[in-house]
Enzyme design. Structure first.
Site, mmCIF file in Angstrom:
data_model
loop_
_atom_site.group_PDB
_atom_site.id
_atom_site.type_symbol
_atom_site.label_atom_id
_atom_site.label_comp_id
_atom_site.label_asym_id
_atom_site.label_seq_id
_atom_site.Cartn_x
_atom_site.Cartn_y
_atom_site.Cartn_z
ATOM 1 C CD GLU A 135 5.714 0.613 3.152
ATOM 2 O OE1 GLU A 135 5.708 1.340 4.173
ATOM 3 O OE2 GLU A 135 5.680 1.068 1.993
ATOM 4 C CE1 TYR A 167 5.060 7.185 10.322
ATOM 5 C CE2 TYR A 167 4.274 8.310 8.365
ATOM 6 C CZ TYR A 167 4.540 7.138 9.055
ATOM 7 O OH TYR A 167 4.281 5.923 8.474
ATOM 8 C CG ASN A 176 0.111 4.557 1.322
ATOM 9 O OD1 ASN A 176 -0.225 4.757 2.487
ATOM 10 N ND2 ASN A 176 1.299 4.933 0.862
ATOM 11 C CD GLU A 177 1.878 8.660 2.838
ATOM 12 O OE1 GLU A 177 2.864 8.929 2.147
ATOM 13 O OE2 GLU A 177 1.875 8.669 4.085
ATOM 14 C CD GLN A 186 6.172 0.194 8.095
ATOM 15 O OE1 GLN A 186 6.535 -0.927 7.792
ATOM 16 N NE2 GLN A 186 6.073 1.149 7.201
ATOM 17 C CD GLU A 228 1.763 5.067 6.332
ATOM 18 O OE1 GLU A 228 2.754 5.813 6.471
ATOM 19 O OE2 GLU A 228 1.453 4.524 5.259
HETATM 20 O O1 AHR Z 1 5.807 4.197 6.910
HETATM 21 C C1 AHR Z 1 6.749 4.623 5.985
HETATM 22 C C2 AHR Z 1 6.140 5.409 4.835
HETATM 23 O O2 AHR Z 1 5.598 6.601 5.313
HETATM 24 C C3 AHR Z 1 4.996 4.752 4.122
HETATM 25 O O3 AHR Z 1 5.404 3.873 3.128
HETATM 26 C C4 AHR Z 1 4.296 5.916 3.505
HETATM 27 O O4 AHR Z 1 2.923 5.677 3.324
HETATM 28 C C5 AHR Z 1 4.572 7.052 4.467
HETATM 29 O O5 AHR Z 1 4.976 8.192 3.827
#
Ligand code: AHR
Length: 519
Positions: free
Chosen positions: A50, A267, A197-198, A373, A324
């Protein structure tokens, strides 16, 4: 097709498990080499890059005029490390950045490109020097499938439609001619497009119903310019935030027939709290155990979202793209909080292997995963500092387990002890196996126990292991990590703890280790 029970067993024990109280406890593993599970999509080993912190600028891209050794602007040391990793697919330009990115600002002569404000990540002004050509040329150079996320949040349908034409059309059409005028005659091969995205959050704060309608609208105008089913664009709809099962249900019900993939983001936050996530390198046993417990919830997420998808798509035509995932800790002290720069320890290597095992155990549904990432951001493969680079423990896991890419999974039955005195159940051992095109069997194993080795008594049904070679990634401390001054603290070494006899195999896994065996 692997029976669901066997799939589940790849990660968690099938039977009531004993608790690990002392070193030398045994796990029992059966490899059903007489059976075949689904093929492990190589895109499970995908990455994410990103416009965030120093992932692109100062990481992958240093610019052609940089004193740092580079190839047309790409950092040579990073290129070399990525080649060795065999990265199958790369997601770009975001993340949250994608829904404020206007691709036409990133084409044409670099010095003429307008700059833009990166509102999500540190409020920096970026010069758009890394754009469509730079990204797609990188992918082409490294043999990576590009996975481009179009702007739904603040962009238009026309913008998305024209971008796809610009990248993939070979006609005498306006966008293809604009590409030619910018120096690229032939279209690139771009097969994967994410539609936003999201969109439930930074991508537009949409309700699932509103996003589903938008997905259908954008999707209508994402055209296939290259004939042939093998060139058809694979369209990924924005999927849920972790445990939001209602999002999956609504999307599958109202737009499932029009998508090829549905994304999932999750995450691992060591503390479980966003306000204070926990340090990447300064943590004790409790944080280690809670991190593992948090990460193992990926199993529940994949299973439950997949079960909802089954209701609308029993043939599993729509793939789950976990685009992600990874550990998200506090940033390194003294660094810009908006740059998400974090170190990477042995703990993160174990976590990476556990997640890859979960994806492989669900290879019938999980078609892609992109760790967040690639460079200098979150659970990165590579950290850079000027012309120096460091390969993280996570890099080494991706490199060791790459043998599973595109291989056929072998069902496994595992009986493992659990780690002692943890609130949530944390199995000591995780296992995943596959057979590659040359007929070699690869077995990867994780021992999460911080206190001692675990012996895995393994039976291979339908094959005799013969000779066994392998590598191990481990270190005496759970916080061990590689730095620019000491880059080789956590690195794979030759493994000598496996003994084969007949169709049996005994493997002594050191404490906190990842082992990959070639049978
Ligand atoms: O990876 C960091 C961020 O986490 C990304 O930009 C977003 O899609 C997610 O919330």
């Amino acid at each position: 097709m692997t029976p669901p029970l066997l799939r589940w067993a790849a990660v968690l024990a099938l039977l009531a498990s004993p608790t690990l109280s002392s070193a030398g406890t045994e796990a029992q593993l059966t490899l059903r080499a007489d059976q075949s599970g689904p093929v492990i999509n190589r895109n499970i080993y995908g990455q994410f890059s990103e416009h965030l912190g120093h992932c692109i600028y100062g990481g992958i891209w240093v610019g052609p005029d940089s004193p740092i050794p580079n190839t047309r602007g790409y950092n040579n040391a990073v290129l070399e490390a990525l080649r060795n990793l065999r990265v199958p697919i790369l997601r770009w330009p975001g993340g949250c950045f994608a829904d404020e990115y206007h691709w036409k600002d990133g084409i044409g002569p670099r010095e003429k490109r307008p700059s833009m404000y990166n509102s999500h990540w540190g409020g920096v002004v970026e010069d758009n020097h890394f754009g469509t050509h730079e990204f797609l040329d990188l992918c082409e150079m490294l043999g990576i499938e590009p996975y481009v996320c179009v702007n739904v949040g603040s962009g238009s349908v026309q913008e998305a439609m024209e971008w796809v034409e610009y990248m993939t059309s070979d006609a005498e059409s306006p966008m293809a001619n604009l590409r030619r005028a910018n120096g690229r005659d032939k279209p690139w091969r771009v097969r994967y497009i994410a539609v936003g995205n999201e969109s439930w959050g930074c991508g537009g704060s949409m309700s699932p119903e509103f996003y589903a309608d938008n997905f259908r609208r954008f999707n209508t105008f994402i055209k296939d310019y290259v004939p042939g089913p093998e060139n058809r664009i694979y369209r990924v709809a924005c999927g849920p935030d972790a445990f939001n099962y209602e999002w999956t249900e609504t999307l599958m019900r109202t737009a499932g027939s029009q998508m090829d993939g549905l994304s999932l983001h999750y995450y691992t936050i060591p503390s479980g709290r966003w306000e204070s996530k926990g340090s990447a390198t300064e943590f004790g046993r409790d944080a280690y155990l809670s991190t593992l417990a948090q990460t193992l919830r990926m199993e529940e997420l994949v299973s439950r979202h997949s079960a909802i998808m089954d209701k609308f798509d029993s043939k599993k035509r729509v793939g789950l793209a976990v685009d992600e995932w990874g550990i998200w800790t506090d940033v390194e002290p003294g660094t810009n909080p908006g740059f998400l720069y974090q170190q990477n320890s042995l703990r993160d290597a174990l976590l990476a292997a556990l997640n890859l095992h979960i994806f492989q155990a669900h290879a019938d549904r999980v078609v892609m995963a992109n760790i967040a990432q690639m460079v200098n951001v979150l659970q990165a493969m590579i950290l850079t500092q000027g012309d120096k680079i460091v390969l993280t423990p996570t890099y080494h896991v991706f490199e060791m387990l790459k043998v599973h890419q595109g291989a056929t999974s072998i069902p496994v039955e595992l009986r493992t002890p659990d780690l002692a005195s943890t609130r949530e159940r944390i199995p000591a051992v995780s296992a995943s196996a596959s057979r590659d095109a040359a007929g070699h069997i690869h077995l990867s194993l994780v021992n999460t126990d911080p206190d001692g080795p675990v012996t895995v008594a393994c039976t291979v049904v339908g094959a005799a292991p013969g000779s066994v070679t392998g590598r191990v990634l481990s270190a005496p401390s759970m916080t061990a990590h590689n730095t620019f001054d000491s880059p080789h603290v956590v690195e794979p070494r030759a493994f000598t703890g496996a003994t084969a006899s007949g169709n049996g195999l005994s493997v002594v896994l050191p404490a906190m280790s990842v082992v990959v065996l070639d049978l």
